[in-house]
Design a protein around this motif. Structure first.
Motif, PDB file in Angstrom:
ATOM      1  N   UNK A  59       0.853  -1.188   0.000  1.00 49.38           N
ATOM      2  CA  UNK A  59       0.000   0.000   0.000  1.00 49.38           C
ATOM      3  C   UNK A  59       0.891   1.242   0.000  1.00 49.38           C
ATOM      4  N   UNK A  60       0.456   2.275  -0.702  1.00 48.44           N
ATOM      5  CA  UNK A  60       1.237   3.505  -0.788  1.00 48.44           C
ATOM      6  C   UNK A  60       0.750   4.483   0.284  1.00 48.44           C
ATOM      7  N   UNK A  61       1.658   4.939   1.098  1.00 50.47           N
ATOM      8  CA  UNK A  61       1.304   5.816   2.220  1.00 50.47           C
ATOM      9  C   UNK A  61       2.428   6.815   2.462  1.00 50.47           C
ATOM     10  N   UNK A  62       2.122   7.919   3.132  1.00 52.53           N
ATOM     11  CA  UNK A  62       3.140   8.909   3.474  1.00 52.53           C
ATOM     12  C   UNK A  62       3.761   8.592   4.827  1.00 52.53           C
ATOM     13  N   UNK A  63       5.064   8.749   4.892  1.00 52.84           N
ATOM     14  CA  UNK A  63       5.782   8.511   6.131  1.00 52.84           C
ATOM     15  C   UNK A  63       6.990   9.440   6.185  1.00 52.84           C
ATOM     16  N   UNK A  64       7.735   9.376   7.275  1.00 52.20           N
ATOM     17  CA  UNK A  64       8.893  10.260   7.449  1.00 52.20           C
ATOM     18  C   UNK A  64      10.159   9.460   7.701  1.00 52.20           C
ATOM     19  N   UNK A  65      11.294  10.071   7.359  1.00 55.95           N
ATOM     20  CA  UNK A  65      12.601   9.480   7.628  1.00 55.95           C
ATOM     21  C   UNK A  65      13.530  10.554   8.188  1.00 55.95           C
ATOM     22  N   UNK A  66      14.517  10.119   8.953  1.00 54.92           N
ATOM     23  CA  UNK A  66      15.520  11.042   9.501  1.00 54.92           C
ATOM     24  C   UNK A  66      16.935  10.551   9.239  1.00 54.92           C
ATOM     25  N   UNK A  67      17.037   9.476   8.443  1.00 50.23           N
ATOM     26  CA  UNK A  67      18.341   8.881   8.157  1.00 50.23           C
ATOM     27  C   UNK A  67      18.488   8.637   6.659  1.00 50.23           C
ATOM     28  N   UNK A  68      19.677   8.865   6.129  1.00 53.67           N
ATOM     29  CA  UNK A  68      19.935   8.621   4.707  1.00 53.67           C
ATOM     30  C   UNK A  68      19.800   7.134   4.391  1.00 53.67           C
ATOM     31  N   UNK A  69      20.050   6.274   5.384  1.00 53.72           N
ATOM     32  CA  UNK A  69      19.883   4.829   5.179  1.00 53.72           C
ATOM     33  C   UNK A  69      18.439   4.461   4.865  1.00 53.72           C
ATOM     34  N   UNK A  70      17.478   5.316   5.243  1.00 51.18           N
ATOM     35  CA  UNK A  70      16.064   5.046   4.997  1.00 51.18           C
ATOM     36  C   UNK A  70      15.569   5.630   3.672  1.00 51.18           C
ATOM     37  N   UNK A  71      16.422   6.357   2.974  1.00 57.74           N
ATOM     38  CA  UNK A  71      15.992   7.137   1.817  1.00 57.74           C
ATOM     39  C   UNK A  71      15.427   6.289   0.684  1.00 57.74           C
ATOM     40  N   UNK A  72      15.909   5.065   0.541  1.00 59.24           N
ATOM     41  CA  UNK A  72      15.439   4.208  -0.559  1.00 59.24           C
ATOM     42  C   UNK A  72      13.929   4.009  -0.553  1.00 59.24           C
ATOM     43  N   UNK A  73      13.322   3.970   0.640  1.00 65.54           N
ATOM     44  CA  UNK A  73      11.883   3.694   0.665  1.00 65.54           C
ATOM     45  C   UNK A  73      11.044   4.878   0.185  1.00 65.54           C
ATOM     46  N   UNK A  74      11.640   6.084   0.148  1.00 68.03           N
ATOM     47  CA  UNK A  74      10.917   7.241  -0.376  1.00 68.03           C
ATOM     48  C   UNK A  74      11.280   7.534  -1.825  1.00 68.03           C
ATOM     49  N   UNK A  75      12.365   6.917  -2.306  1.00 66.58           N
ATOM     50  CA  UNK A  75      12.765   7.125  -3.702  1.00 66.58           C
ATOM     51  C   UNK A  75      11.782   6.454  -4.659  1.00 66.58           C
ATOM     52  N   UNK A  76      11.743   6.962  -5.874  1.00 64.95           N
ATOM     53  CA  UNK A  76      10.967   6.298  -6.907  1.00 64.95           C
ATOM     54  C   UNK A  76       9.516   6.733  -6.958  1.00 64.95           C
ATOM     55  N   UNK A  77       8.969   6.783  -8.156  1.00 64.92           N
ATOM     56  CA  UNK A  77       7.576   7.170  -8.357  1.00 64.92           C
ATOM     57  C   UNK A  77       6.634   6.063  -7.899  1.00 64.92           C
ATOM     58  N   UNK A  78       5.501   6.488  -7.330  1.00 60.47           N
ATOM     59  CA  UNK A  78       4.420   5.560  -6.980  1.00 60.47           C
ATOM     60  C   UNK A  78       3.143   6.119  -7.601  1.00 60.47           C
ATOM     61  N   UNK A  79       2.653   5.469  -8.627  1.00 66.13           N
ATOM     62  CA  UNK A  79       1.530   6.015  -9.386  1.00 66.13           C
ATOM     63  C   UNK A  79       0.190   5.593  -8.797  1.00 66.13           C
ATOM     64  N   UNK A  80      -0.009   5.976  -7.530  1.00 66.66           N
ATOM     65  CA  UNK A  80      -1.227   5.667  -6.789  1.00 66.66           C
ATOM     66  C   UNK A  80      -1.489   6.813  -5.820  1.00 66.66           C
ATOM     67  N   UNK A  81      -2.752   7.098  -5.525  1.00 63.14           N
ATOM     68  CA  UNK A  81      -3.072   8.079  -4.489  1.00 63.14           C
ATOM     69  C   UNK A  81      -2.581   7.541  -3.146  1.00 63.14           C
ATOM     70  N   UNK A  82      -1.689   8.282  -2.486  1.00 65.64           N
ATOM     71  CA  UNK A  82      -1.131   7.811  -1.222  1.00 65.64           C
ATOM     72  C   UNK A  82      -2.020   8.209  -0.050  1.00 65.64           C
ATOM     73  N   UNK A  83      -1.922   7.439   1.017  1.00 65.62           N
ATOM     74  CA  UNK A  83      -2.652   7.740   2.244  1.00 65.62           C
ATOM     75  C   UNK A  83      -1.802   8.691   3.091  1.00 65.62           C
ATOM     76  N   UNK A  84      -2.311   9.901   3.327  1.00 67.99           N
ATOM     77  CA  UNK A  84      -1.584  10.908   4.094  1.00 67.99           C
ATOM     78  C   UNK A  84      -1.569  10.592   5.586  1.00 67.99           C
TER      79      UNK A  84
END
Length: 263
Positions: free
Chosen positions: A114-139
């Protein structure tokens, strides 16, 4: 009390949901799977906070005094660019904020795909926010969480569709020097329900759960987007945007939210 007269006038940005202090609002899918606010009239105090936080109802006020935007073009070095959908601009901005002790919000894919919005504070976590997701995300509660960070003086970077950025800014109701909002050049979003049905179709076809998703794999470089699915049984699905059913629906523009056609 906010009233949904026509679905073309609601982007599903979740600003009204986030601003409701009485917990009288929830975001619920319609028959097509797009998220819209639903009001519990027994909890609603008719305080009008939801109406004041709606970016559609307050469009004229929201950007009245904004200066003309400057335009820049950039591309990240190859190691970052290859892991991104496009030129890696988001990664560079996110790294800048993280390296300065900030927090970055963006769209991710959870274990249920499922596509959802989340937060990161580490560069090690950046991969999960990279890349397009062509779906309406859950805020979800992202706007409320961002407001707390901003009021505590923390640097915040938020990436989303233009309607989500407008939703955040309408929810906040004021400008913050410690906030950078990044809105995508967005052609419109399919619904989470359509995405769910596509995943079920592929898992039934391959008789396996999907382990990971890449909406725009660079199989053919930048010339053609490729949907790539990795299955738990080791199978790999890779089809171009011209043949994959989900990408064909997205590119053709027939699966957008009603508001997208009026954006």
């Amino acid at each position: 009390m906010i009233k949904l007269c026509d679905k073309k006038d609601c982007t599903g940005c979740s600003s009204c949901y986030n601003v409701c202090v009485h917990q009288a609002l929830s975001m619920q899918p319609d028959k097509e799977g797009f998220l819209y606010p639903v009001i519990d009239v027994d909890k609603c105090k008719e305080c009008s906070l939801c109406e004041k936080a709606c970016p559609v109802l307050n469009e004229d006020k929201l950007y009245d005094n904004d200066p003309a935007p400057s335009t820049y073009a950039l591309c990240a070095e190859d190691s970052i660019c290859q892991r991104s959908s496009s030129g890696g601009a988001f990664s560079l901005l996110a790294m800048l904020f993280i390296n300065r002790g900030g927090v970055v919000f963006g769209a991710a894919i959870n274990s249920n795909n499922e596509v959802y919005h989340t937060s990161i504070t580490s560069i090690d976590e950046l991969d999960k926010l990279r890349g397009s997701k062509y779906v309406q995300s859950q805020i979800g509660d992202s706007y409320k969480i961002i407001e707390r960070y901003l009021k505590n003086g923390m640097l915040v970077c938020f990436s989303g569709t233009p309607c989500q950025v407008a939703g955040l800014e309408a929810f906040l109701g004021e400008k913050y020097d410690n906030l950078l909002s990044i809105d995508l050049i967005c052609p419109g979003v399919p619904s989470p329900e359509l995405w769910k049905k596509y995943l079920i179709y592929q898992e039934d076809k391959y008789n396996s759960k999907i382990d990971s998703v890449n909406f725009r794999n660079k199989t053919y470089g930048y010339q053609c987007s490729t949907m790539m699915l990795l299955f738990e049984n080791g199978d790999v699905y890779s089809q171009s945007g011209r043949t994959d059913p989900m990408m064909k629906l997205f590119v053709s523009g027939i699966a957008k939210s009603p508001s997208c056609y009026h954006c």
